[in-house]
Design a protein around this motif. Structure first.
Motif, PDB file in Angstrom:
ATOM      1  N   HIS B   4       1.208  -1.531  -0.125  1.00 14.65           N
ATOM      2  CA  HIS B   4      -0.125  -0.060  -0.194  1.00 14.65           C
ATOM      3  C   HIS B   4       1.295   1.336  -0.283  1.00 14.65           C
ATOM      4  CE1 HIS B   4      -3.423   3.091   0.733  1.00 14.65           C
ATOM      5  NE2 HIS B   4      -2.861   3.410   1.632  1.00 14.65           N
ATOM      6  N   ILE B   5       0.608   2.735  -0.943  1.00 14.86           N
ATOM      7  CA  ILE B   5       1.774   3.765  -1.317  1.00 14.86           C
ATOM      8  C   ILE B   5       0.415   4.631  -0.608  1.00 14.86           C
ATOM      9  CG2 ILE B   5       2.320   4.978  -2.289  1.00 14.86           C
ATOM     10  CD1 ILE B   5       2.846   2.508  -4.597  1.00 14.86           C
ATOM     11  N   ASP B   6       1.043   4.902   0.333  1.00 13.57           N
ATOM     12  CA  ASP B   6      -0.135   6.324   0.926  1.00 13.57           C
ATOM     13  C   ASP B   6       0.741   7.480  -0.020  1.00 13.57           C
ATOM     14  OD1 ASP B   6      -0.243   8.438   3.948  1.00 13.57           O
ATOM     15  OD2 ASP B   6      -0.757   9.035   2.157  1.00 13.57           O
ATOM     16  N   TRP B   7       0.164   7.571  -1.201  1.00 12.98           N
ATOM     17  CA  TRP B   7       0.347   8.920  -1.840  1.00 12.98           C
ATOM     18  C   TRP B   7       0.355  10.001  -1.475  1.00 12.98           C
ATOM     19  CZ3 TRP B   7       1.930   7.160  -5.950  1.00 12.98           C
ATOM     20  CH2 TRP B   7       1.952   5.860  -6.464  1.00 12.98           C
ATOM     21  N   THR B   8      -0.141  10.321  -0.042  1.00 11.92           N
ATOM     22  CA  THR B   8      -0.461  12.137   0.600  1.00 11.92           C
ATOM     23  C   THR B   8       0.828  12.029   0.823  1.00 11.92           C
ATOM     24  OG1 THR B   8      -1.040  10.980   2.255  1.00 11.92           O
ATOM     25  CG2 THR B   8      -2.799  11.292   0.391  1.00 11.92           C
ATOM     26  N   PRO B  32       6.890   5.854  -7.461  1.00 10.90           N
ATOM     27  CA  PRO B  32       7.020   4.637  -7.869  1.00 10.90           C
ATOM     28  C   PRO B  32       5.276   3.921  -8.402  1.00 10.90           C
ATOM     29  CG  PRO B  32       6.207   5.019  -4.996  1.00 10.90           C
ATOM     30  CD  PRO B  32       7.256   6.536  -6.119  1.00 10.90           C
ATOM     31  N   ARG B  39      -2.940  -1.038  -8.151  1.00 11.66           N
ATOM     32  CA  ARG B  39      -3.162  -0.183  -7.603  1.00 11.66           C
ATOM     33  C   ARG B  39      -2.334  -0.117  -6.096  1.00 11.66           C
ATOM     34  NH1 ARG B  39      -6.428   4.395  -4.883  1.00 11.66           N
ATOM     35  NH2 ARG B  39      -7.618   4.791  -7.208  1.00 11.66           N
ATOM     36  N   ARG B  64       3.292   0.636   3.400  1.00 11.49           N
ATOM     37  CA  ARG B  64       2.526  -0.277   4.408  1.00 11.49           C
ATOM     38  C   ARG B  64       2.477  -1.311   3.857  1.00 11.49           C
ATOM     39  NH1 ARG B  64       0.943   2.841   8.187  1.00 11.49           N
ATOM     40  NH2 ARG B  64      -0.408   2.525  10.287  1.00 11.49           N
TER      41      ARG B  64
END
Lengths: 387, 69
Positions: B4-8, B32, B39, B64
């Motif tokens: 999981h990428i936290d784009w913020t 990335p 997603r 994460r």
């Protein structure tokens, strides 16, 4: 041309009887009815209610009237004409999920009339606080609403923890568009079978469409899903000029040809890469250039990025500039492929669906106005796609 | 297991791209890009230790690991 206009939300008679389905019964009827969100995402309402109810704690419910889409007028029309139906829906949703706190997130102009409507009600269990929603495209996104109510910037947040688990004040939060709440209030009165008497099997019920552009009577109209696009335009007085294309689903929607046979429903619009969204329908005249219009909208969408997520903050201006170059008849044959590449690059790579919706819109522009693309690369323009 | 990428939080430093080249590429601006265009890219079990290293080493704590389903 047959014009079908159904009046449920805006008909005072529909709300005359008291609700008979409440709590778990309402959840069951809402599930059977297939009520989906009318704020644009179309998420099944019963599923969201169930998620918040199951999350435990002290849930919060929010009526969302932010209406960030520039041409949309349906939420403020509904609040002005049927505020009690919306507020009934909020009370019923709160009861169903066990909420003790309620908010109405509304644009500044709607605040005082809504406060007056709230003050005129007796017997509501849930106290409702009115919170002013800023006038920005992404401010009505579910997690942006929660952020605003938490005293933070009204911009979308990461989705690792869904707001249905952790939202306002850390509590499980139900955010529903005001039109969705109004539909729930009617389902509570008339049941699932009644709801399904209009619409299609896959897209049941009615929806509020904001019809604009080159039509004789622009405005908000209630129509059943599955309505032929020609009839939807007919409800707004029909085209005022010969039509080129019609934008269905607003700025995150898609262009469809202005001809018979296109029906406004999830399944009817799927072949065009479009969806009903929040019901915004804009008719483009045949003598307008679809690429110029699309580049203008892409520019607006780039400006409305919250600027938090790299692919969106960087990518949307590049989409705007590349589509803009194509609209300006720059004779570079690589431009269309570059627009496609950038659209694919940004979709799915952000905290919210803004880049996804922008990509969908831009792609539909290249498809719908393929003739203009070819003409522009050769240095001229044919106007929008005419059928 | 998925990434999981936290784009913020991500600001395109690219440490994850260096540590997980089989899964990730860098886009035009260094962010990335999942090679599988997902997603939340799936992490094969053989790559789990490398994925955990990427999560630990992200300077923005933007990554994460999340369970499937």
């Amino acid at each position: 041309m047959i014009t079908t206009v159904t009046r449920r939300l805006l008909d005072p008679r529909a709300a005359a009887v008291p609700p008979r389905f409440r709590g778990p019964d309402l959840m069951r009827e809402a599930a059977a009815a297939g009520v989906t969100g009318r704020g644009g995402a179309g998420f099944p309402a019963a599923r969201k209610l169930a998620a918040v109810a199951a999350a435990g704690g002290r849930p919060v419910v929010v009526a969302n009237a932010a209406e960030g889409e520039p041409f949309s007028a349906k939420d403020r029309t509904l609040l002005a004409r049927a505020p009690h139906l919306v507020l009934d829906g909020l009370q019923l949703a709160a009861e169903a999920v066990g909420a003790r706190t309620g908010y109405a997130y509304v644009p500044a102009a709607a605040a005082e009339p809504l406060r007056a409507a709230l003050a005129s009600r007796a017997g509501d269990r849930l106290p409702v606080t009115v919170h002013i929603a800023p006038d920005a495209f992404v401010a009505g996104e579910e997690s942006a609403v929660v952020a605003a109510l938490n005293g933070q910037r009204p911009v979308p947040t990461d989705k690792l923890r869904r707001v249905t688990d952790r939202g306002v004040g850390g509590a499980p939060t139900l955010v529903q568009n005001v039109e969705t709440l109004a539909h729930l209030a009617l389902v509570a009165r008339h049941g699932a079978a009644w709801f399904r008497e209009e619409g299609t099997a896959e897209s049941p019920g009615t929806f509020l469409a904001t019809v604009g552009g080159t039509v004789r009577d622009p405005g908000v109209y209630e129509l059943p899903y599955g309505v032929p696009l020609a009839d939807l335009l007919g409800a707004a007085g029909g085209p005022a000029t010969p039509l080129g294309a019609v934008l269905v689903g607003g700025y995150h929607g898609g262009w469809v040809p202005a001809r018979d046979g296109v029906t406004v429903s999830c399944e009817g619009l799927l072949p065009y890469g479009a969806a009903p969204g929040a019901g915004v329908v804009l008719a483009l005249p045949a003598d307008a250039c679809g690429l110029v219009e699309s580049a203008r909208i892409a520019g607006y969408l780039a400006g409305e990025s919250a600027g938090r997520c790299g692919p969106c903050a960087n990518g949307l201006p590049r989409v705007r500039d590349t589509l803009g170059a194509l609209a300006a008849r720059t004779p570079d044959p690589r431009l269309p492929a570059e627009v496609e590449r950038l659209a694919s690059l940004v979709a799915g790579r952000g905290a919210c669906a803004h880049p996804d919706g922008t990509a969908r819109f831009v792609r539909s522009s290249l498809r719908a106005f393929a003739a203009d693309v070819a003409a522009h690369l050769a240095g001229h323009c044919v106007g929008a796609w005419v059928r | 297991m998925r990434l999981h990428i936290d784009w913020t939080a991500c600001d395109g430093r690219g440490v994850c791209v260096e540590l997980l080249p089989e899964l990730l590429d860098a886009d035009d601006w260094g962010y990335p890009l999942a090679r599988a265009a997902a997603r939340e890219p799936a992490i094969p079990s053989t790559m789990e230790p490398h994925a955990r290293a990427a999560v630990r080493r992200c300077p923005r704590l933007a990554l994460r690991l999340v369970e499937d389903g």
